[in-house]
Design a protein around this motif. Structure first.
Motif, short mmCIF file in Angstrom:
data_model
loop_
_atom_site.label_atom_id
_atom_site.label_comp_id
_atom_site.label_asym_id
_atom_site.label_seq_id
_atom_site.Cartn_x
_atom_site.Cartn_y
_atom_site.Cartn_z
N CYS A 50 5.76 -1.46 1.45
CA CYS A 50 5.76 0.00 2.22
C CYS A 50 4.78 0.92 1.40
O CYS A 50 5.26 1.07 0.19
N GLU A 82 7.10 -9.81 8.35
CA GLU A 82 6.21 -8.82 8.31
C GLU A 82 4.66 -9.01 7.92
O GLU A 82 4.46 -9.94 7.18
N LYS A 83 3.86 -8.12 8.27
CA LYS A 83 2.53 -8.24 7.75
C LYS A 83 2.22 -7.44 6.64
O LYS A 83 1.32 -7.73 6.03
N ILE A 85 2.34 -3.83 6.34
CA ILE A 85 1.44 -2.93 6.21
C ILE A 85 2.26 -1.41 6.72
O ILE A 85 1.50 -0.56 7.16
N SER A 86 3.25 -1.36 6.38
CA SER A 86 4.00 -0.27 6.48
C SER A 86 3.46 0.91 5.84
O SER A 86 3.09 0.81 4.60
N THR A 104 9.78 -3.03 11.02
CA THR A 104 8.71 -3.73 10.05
C THR A 104 7.23 -3.22 10.44
O THR A 104 6.96 -3.26 11.63
N ASP A 105 6.39 -2.88 9.35
CA ASP A 105 5.15 -2.68 9.65
C ASP A 105 4.73 -1.47 10.48
O ASP A 105 3.82 -1.29 11.27
N ARG A 107 3.84 2.43 10.91
CA ARG A 107 2.88 3.50 10.67
C ARG A 107 3.13 5.00 10.94
O ARG A 107 3.23 5.00 12.31
N ASP A 127 5.80 -2.88 13.98
CA ASP A 127 4.26 -2.88 14.16
C ASP A 127 3.88 -1.66 15.24
O ASP A 127 3.09 -1.88 16.01
#
Length: 248
Positions: A50, A82-83, A85-86, A104-105, A107, A127
């Motif tokens: 994160c 998860e990727k 990219i949080s 997860t992920d 933004r 996401d």
């Protein structure tokens, strides 16, 4: 023997949980954004990767502070991979009225002077992206599926070429209590939903639906009223939902 097995599995579960926690980011966000009395209880738990890009604003916790009250990067949906990219940018105010989960992920951007409020057990699925430049509020048990996009801003000012009028860019969003937002829904400024509202997958919401009352299903691009007298079975799910999402 049964008691011993129960204690063993409880301990095993707790060890697995503690391994998944990103302790560095957890300690950082709590002691950076909360008072010492609140921070030492670690109410905000960060899982996985994160990025905290801007924490010049503030986080407000209403009510009791306890371990695991807020989960960031929490793996509570079917797909857990998860990727990484949080990302959280908090220049304004992020206000929690109870427990909350970010999948997860996620933004999240809360702009300067903006206020983003989450009611008890509100959640944003994996996401997903949220951009708050003015005011966004989610009611109690307002739960969003994965890949949700919610923004209260059009980002760029539009001008009436005949009158020269500049149209405002940002409009408030207010989602009611016990709302269920399915996957891949886009929520724009001016959106207002009543309590017990369900939104179908892949919909675009950009207006006030409160006039239709509670227990409605809306959907489409743009969304329209699809059915009345229909809601998610919150009573049947509430106990298991609270247990499953609890960080303990």
């Amino acid at each position: 023997m049964d008691k011993m097995k129960k204690k063993y599995f409880q301990l095993k579960s707790k060890i697995k949980l503690y391994i998944k926690i990103n302790w560095i980011k957890t300690i950082y966000i709590n002691f950076k954004m909360l008072s010492l009395d609140q921070a030492k209880k670690l109410p905000i738990i960060v899982f996985g990767k994160c990025s905290f890009k801007n924490l010049e604003g503030k986080i407000v916790l209403e009510g009791e502070s306890f371990f695991g009250r807020i989960g960031i990067g929490q793996k509570y949906q079917i797909f857990e991979k998860e990727k990484g990219i949080s990302e959280f940018r908090i220049a304004g105010e992020l206000r929690f009225q109870g427990r909350a989960q970010f999948g997860t992920d996620c933004r999240v951007f809360v702009g300067e002077n903006a206020i983003f409020t989450l009611g008890d057990m509100a959640s944003i699925g994996g996401d997903s992206s949220l951009i708050c430049t003015q005011k966004i509020s989610l009611g109690r048990f307002c739960r969003m599926g994965s890949e949700t996009f919610i923004t209260d801003s059009n980002f760029h000012a539009m001008k009436n070429t005949a009158t020269g009028e500049i149209h405002p860019k940002s409009f408030e969003i207010c989602l009611g209590n016990y709302n269920f937002i399915a996957t891949r829904v886009t929520i724009m400024g001016k959106t207002k939903t009543p309590d017990f509202c369900t939104v179908a997958s892949c919909s675009l919401i950009n207006k006030n639906f409160s006039e239709f009352g509670e227990n409605i299903l809306i959907g489409g691009v743009p969304a329209k009223l699809l059915k009345q007298n229909l809601k998610r079975d919150w009573e049947g799910e509430k106990q298991s939902l609270e247990h499953y999402l609890k960080i303990q």
